[in-house]
Design an enzyme around this catalytic site. Structure first.
Site, PDB file in Angstrom:
ATOM      1  N   HIS A 314       0.939  -1.268  -0.038  1.00  0.00           N
ATOM      2  CA  HIS A 314       0.055  -0.058   0.016  1.00  0.00           C
ATOM      3  C   HIS A 314       0.826   1.309   0.057  1.00  0.00           C
ATOM      4  O   HIS A 314       1.788   1.356   0.710  1.00  0.00           O
ATOM      5  CB  HIS A 314      -0.698   0.099   1.264  1.00  0.00           C
ATOM      6  CG  HIS A 314      -2.043   1.001   0.780  1.00  0.00           C
ATOM      7  ND1 HIS A 314      -2.009   2.525   1.355  1.00  0.00           N
ATOM      8  CD2 HIS A 314      -3.252   0.669   0.629  1.00  0.00           C
ATOM      9  CE1 HIS A 314      -3.124   2.633   1.201  1.00  0.00           C
ATOM     10  NE2 HIS A 314      -4.019   1.795   0.545  1.00  0.00           N
ATOM     11  N   ASP A 371      -7.806  -5.685   0.082  1.00  0.00           N
ATOM     12  CA  ASP A 371      -8.369  -6.348  -0.944  1.00  0.00           C
ATOM     13  C   ASP A 371      -8.111  -8.279  -0.799  1.00  0.00           C
ATOM     14  O   ASP A 371      -8.681  -8.862  -1.502  1.00  0.00           O
ATOM     15  CB  ASP A 371      -7.872  -5.974  -2.409  1.00  0.00           C
ATOM     16  CG  ASP A 371      -8.505  -4.790  -2.793  1.00  0.00           C
ATOM     17  OD1 ASP A 371      -9.756  -4.395  -2.633  1.00  0.00           O
ATOM     18  OD2 ASP A 371      -7.526  -3.646  -3.117  1.00  0.00           O
TER      19      ASP A 371
HETATM   20  N1  CMC Z   1       4.015  -7.499  -5.100  1.00  0.00           N
HETATM   21  C1  CMC Z   1       5.225  -7.328  -5.172  1.00  0.00           C
HETATM   22  N2  CMC Z   1       6.171  -6.222  -4.937  1.00  0.00           N
HETATM   23  C2  CMC Z   1       5.307  -5.179  -4.568  1.00  0.00           C
HETATM   24  C3  CMC Z   1       3.950  -5.141  -4.223  1.00  0.00           C
HETATM   25  C4  CMC Z   1       3.357  -6.180  -4.380  1.00  0.00           C
HETATM   26  N3  CMC Z   1       2.092  -6.452  -4.335  1.00  0.00           N
HETATM   27  N4  CMC Z   1       3.962  -4.266  -3.806  1.00  0.00           N
HETATM   28  C5  CMC Z   1       4.792  -3.276  -3.570  1.00  0.00           C
HETATM   29  N5  CMC Z   1       5.701  -3.871  -4.204  1.00  0.00           N
HETATM   30  C6  CMC Z   1       7.316  -3.452  -4.344  1.00  0.00           C
HETATM   31  C7  CMC Z   1       7.516  -2.682  -5.218  1.00  0.00           C
HETATM   32  O1  CMC Z   1       7.620  -3.055  -6.437  1.00  0.00           O
HETATM   33  C8  CMC Z   1       8.587  -1.767  -4.826  1.00  0.00           C
HETATM   34  O2  CMC Z   1       9.774  -2.437  -5.045  1.00  0.00           O
HETATM   35  P1  CMC Z   1      11.204  -1.784  -5.091  1.00  0.00           P
HETATM   36  O3  CMC Z   1      11.344  -0.834  -3.905  1.00  0.00           O
HETATM   37  O4  CMC Z   1      12.154  -2.823  -5.322  1.00  0.00           O
HETATM   38  O5  CMC Z   1      11.016  -0.937  -6.435  1.00  0.00           O
HETATM   39  C9  CMC Z   1       8.494  -1.871  -3.290  1.00  0.00           C
HETATM   40  O6  CMC Z   1       7.517  -2.868  -3.011  1.00  0.00           O
HETATM   41  C10 CMC Z   1       7.629  -0.415  -2.684  1.00  0.00           C
HETATM   42  O7  CMC Z   1       6.469  -0.377  -3.414  1.00  0.00           O
HETATM   43  P2  CMC Z   1       5.578   1.053  -3.204  1.00  0.00           P
HETATM   44  O8  CMC Z   1       6.486   2.184  -3.561  1.00  0.00           O
HETATM   45  O9  CMC Z   1       5.149   1.004  -1.723  1.00  0.00           O
HETATM   46  O10 CMC Z   1       4.143   0.855  -3.922  1.00  0.00           O
HETATM   47  P3  CMC Z   1       3.444   2.049  -4.533  1.00  0.00           P
HETATM   48  O11 CMC Z   1       3.154   2.846  -3.359  1.00  0.00           O
HETATM   49  O12 CMC Z   1       3.918   2.524  -5.784  1.00  0.00           O
HETATM   50  O13 CMC Z   1       2.075   1.109  -4.879  1.00  0.00           O
HETATM   51  C11 CMC Z   1       0.443  -0.518  -4.675  1.00  0.00           C
HETATM   52  C12 CMC Z   1       1.207   0.722  -4.034  1.00  0.00           C
HETATM   53  C13 CMC Z   1      -0.836  -0.778  -3.708  1.00  0.00           C
HETATM   54  C14 CMC Z   1       0.054  -0.053  -6.003  1.00  0.00           C
HETATM   55  C15 CMC Z   1       1.177  -1.700  -4.624  1.00  0.00           C
HETATM   56  O14 CMC Z   1       1.524  -2.017  -3.350  1.00  0.00           O
HETATM   57  C16 CMC Z   1       0.859  -2.910  -5.577  1.00  0.00           C
HETATM   58  O15 CMC Z   1       0.896  -2.939  -6.617  1.00  0.00           O
HETATM   59  N6  CMC Z   1      -0.130  -3.862  -4.576  1.00  0.00           N
HETATM   60  C17 CMC Z   1      -0.766  -4.812  -5.418  1.00  0.00           C
HETATM   61  C18 CMC Z   1      -2.031  -4.436  -5.945  1.00  0.00           C
HETATM   62  C19 CMC Z   1      -2.881  -4.108  -4.814  1.00  0.00           C
HETATM   63  O16 CMC Z   1      -2.950  -4.890  -4.010  1.00  0.00           O
HETATM   64  N7  CMC Z   1      -3.784  -3.111  -4.756  1.00  0.00           N
HETATM   65  C20 CMC Z   1      -4.703  -2.621  -3.723  1.00  0.00           C
HETATM   66  C21 CMC Z   1      -4.101  -1.409  -2.787  1.00  0.00           C
HETATM   67  S1  CMC Z   1      -5.250  -1.334  -1.388  1.00  0.00           S
HETATM   68  C22 CMC Z   1      -6.795  -1.229  -2.004  1.00  0.00           C
HETATM   69  C23 CMC Z   1      -7.157   0.154  -2.938  1.00  0.00           C
HETATM   70  O17 CMC Z   1      -6.313   1.297  -2.617  1.00  0.00           O
HETATM   71  O18 CMC Z   1      -7.682   0.027  -3.743  1.00  0.00           O
END
Ligand code: CMC
Length: 436
Positions: A314, A371
């Site tokens: 998240h 989710d």
């Molecule tokens: N699986 C694998 N790696 C992940 C995931 C995941 N689900 N989430 C984050 N990471 C990695 C990301 O690639 C990054 O790696 P690195 O530092 O090596 O580049 C690191 O963790 C930090 O990510 P972040 O900057 O915290 O991520 P973000 O803020 O850009 O994105 C997110 C947040 C929710 C889009 C992402 O965690 C994700 O894609 N999760 C899976 C989709 C998901 O479950 N979404 C629902 C979110 S909660 C309900 C809502 O808001 O709708």
């Protein structure tokens, strides 16, 4: 700026190109600090760069508070855990989010009356649904129908006052439930079941989803309670992607329907509300002999693989999402009461255990989000996977309306219009086609 904020205000010094610029610093109600750069361009000709707005506050908001490090979520100051047991009604929470305080009995009764009054769709709108291809994704149907409402309820295209705003809010909250149920019925080739004014909000939704002509669906209290809880847990989440979409569209003075329709489209994305569908597909694929749980974890860690562990991670929470915690224990309660089980719950628990022990997830502070477990409960209710994000939208609607209203009521709101760092060609000349 409130008196309290003024008392706590401070300044920051920015040194750039040999110049020192003083910027106001604010402290929010919970001690969060913000540097005000709103006049940096108009006074000094600098912009700030924050592409995904991870360090940017776009508004002042009193609706919802999140402390992502501690895993805290509060609606209008009330911790989310207090909405689990004893359970308030989703409509009570919706009213509170939109209008700022818990409703009195009279306010609840007035609002409930409006929800009942507006539960039917204009028959023209119902007919429109038949022209959408039968297998259209439910989120497309939802966003189109909300946009289309503007054609049938023209009185709501005027800027609202307090009373007409309440009617618009009630109209949306009531009709979105009807549209959602009709979408499912239509996609399943089933006749529409009209809303029953004698039923409560969640009960009525389940009736429209699952009754068939001459055979009334019996709504089990456990199922109604679980749906009520799911909707409450999704009701708002401050400046998330879809709420920001609603605010951006609303800032152009677009009407509430147009703004909410934009929110639905943003929510559809698999990184946002669409993640609940992806989680279910992942669990089902593991159950059906696809990847093993450990293989999913490895794929999620592999940067050359686009696969992500959906339902994990998240932008704001760097701790367990409190909504996921509540939903995880709600799964146990629902299955115990229904005297059933779901092998997908075991798979989800196994995945969670593996991820929470894996250095990749530990270092990045990736925990289950809302989710991860919600779909297992929706499935137990008989809601098909392609409707999961629609369920999220029904829940999130009060939050979108509250965010839209807060912005609309603020006289200092300006159109949201970010800037950019231009990386294109320098001054260039047009060449006619025969000279290219
Ligand atoms: N699986 C694998 N790696 C992940 C995931 C995941 N689900 N989430 C984050 N990471 C990695 C990301 O690639 C990054 O790696 P690195 O530092 O090596 O580049 C690191 O963790 C930090 O990510 P972040 O900057 O915290 O991520 P973000 O803020 O850009 O994105 C997110 C947040 C929710 C889009 C992402 O965690 C994700 O894609 N999760 C899976 C989709 C998901 O479950 N979404 C629902 C979110 S909660 C309900 C809502 O808001 O709708």
């Amino acid at each position: 700026m409130s008196q309290r904020e003024k008392a706590l205000s401070d300044t920051a010094q920015l040194t750039v190109d040999g110049k020192s610029i003083e910027l106001p610093v604010y402290t929010d109600t919970e001690g969060g600090r913000a540097i005000d750069v709103s006049e940096l361009y108009s006074k000094h000709r600098y912009i700030t760069y924050d592409p995904s707005l991870g360090s940017t506050g776009i508004c002042r908001s009193a609706v919802t508070y999140i402390d992502g490090d501690k895993g805290v979520l509060r609606y209008r100051g009330i911790p989310i855990e207090q909405f689990d047991r004893p359970k308030p009604n989703f409509i009570e929470v919706a009213w509170m989010l939109i209008f700022g305080h818990l409703p009195t009995a009279a306010e609840m009764s007035e609002f409930r009356g409006m929800l009942t009054q507006y539960e039917l769709l204009h028959e023209g709108l119902t007919h429109q649904m038949h022209y959408i291809p039968p297998k259209a994704p439910p989120m497309v149907v939802l966003s189109s129908m909300i946009s289309m409402m503007a054609c049938y309820y023209e009185e709501f295209l005027m800027p609202p006052d307090e009373q007409s705003f309440m009617m618009q809010a009630a109209e949306l909250i009531s009709k979105v439930r009807t549209i959602a149920a009709f979408t499912y019925r239509r996609n399943s080739g089933l006749p529409f079941i009209y809303p029953d004014p004698s039923l409560r909000y969640c009960e009525n939704f389940l009736h429209m989803m699952f009754s068939i002509p001459y055979r009334q669906y019996e709504v089990l209290p456990e199922i109604e309670d679980a749906l009520n809880l799911i909707l409450i847990l999704h009701a708002d989440h401050e400046q998330n992607c879809s709420a920001s979409a609603v605010r951006v569209v609303g800032s152009a003075k677009a009407n509430l329907f147009a703004s909410i329709s934009a929110g639905v489209n943003a929510l559809w994305g698999p990184l946002h509300g669409g993640a609940n569908v992806k989680v279910m597909q992942m669990l089902e694929s593991i159950y059906n002999g696809g990847k093993k749980p450990q293989e999913c974890i490895e794929a999620a860690k592999d940067k050359s693989n686009p696969f992500r562990l959906y339902g994990f991670g998240h932008r704001v929470y760097k701790n367990y999402d409190p909504r996921a915690k509540i939903l995880k224990s709600a799964c146990d309660r629902v299955f115990a009461k229904l005297k059933t089980s779901d092998p997908l719950l075991e798979i989800a628990r196994e995945l969670e255990g593996l991820a929470l022990e894996d250095p990749y997830f530990i270092e990045r502070k990736l925990y289950p989000n809302v989710d991860f477990y919600s779909g297992i409960i929706l499935r137990a209710m008989g809601i098909p996977t392609d409707m999961f994000t629609v369920m999220f939208a029904i829940g999130r609607l009060p939050g979108w309306i509250a965010q839209w209203k807060e912005q609309y009521d603020n006289p200092s709101t300006r159109i949201i219009r970010p800037r950019q760092i231009y990386t294109g060609a320098p001054l260039n000349d047009y060449k006619p086609v025969d000279e290219r």
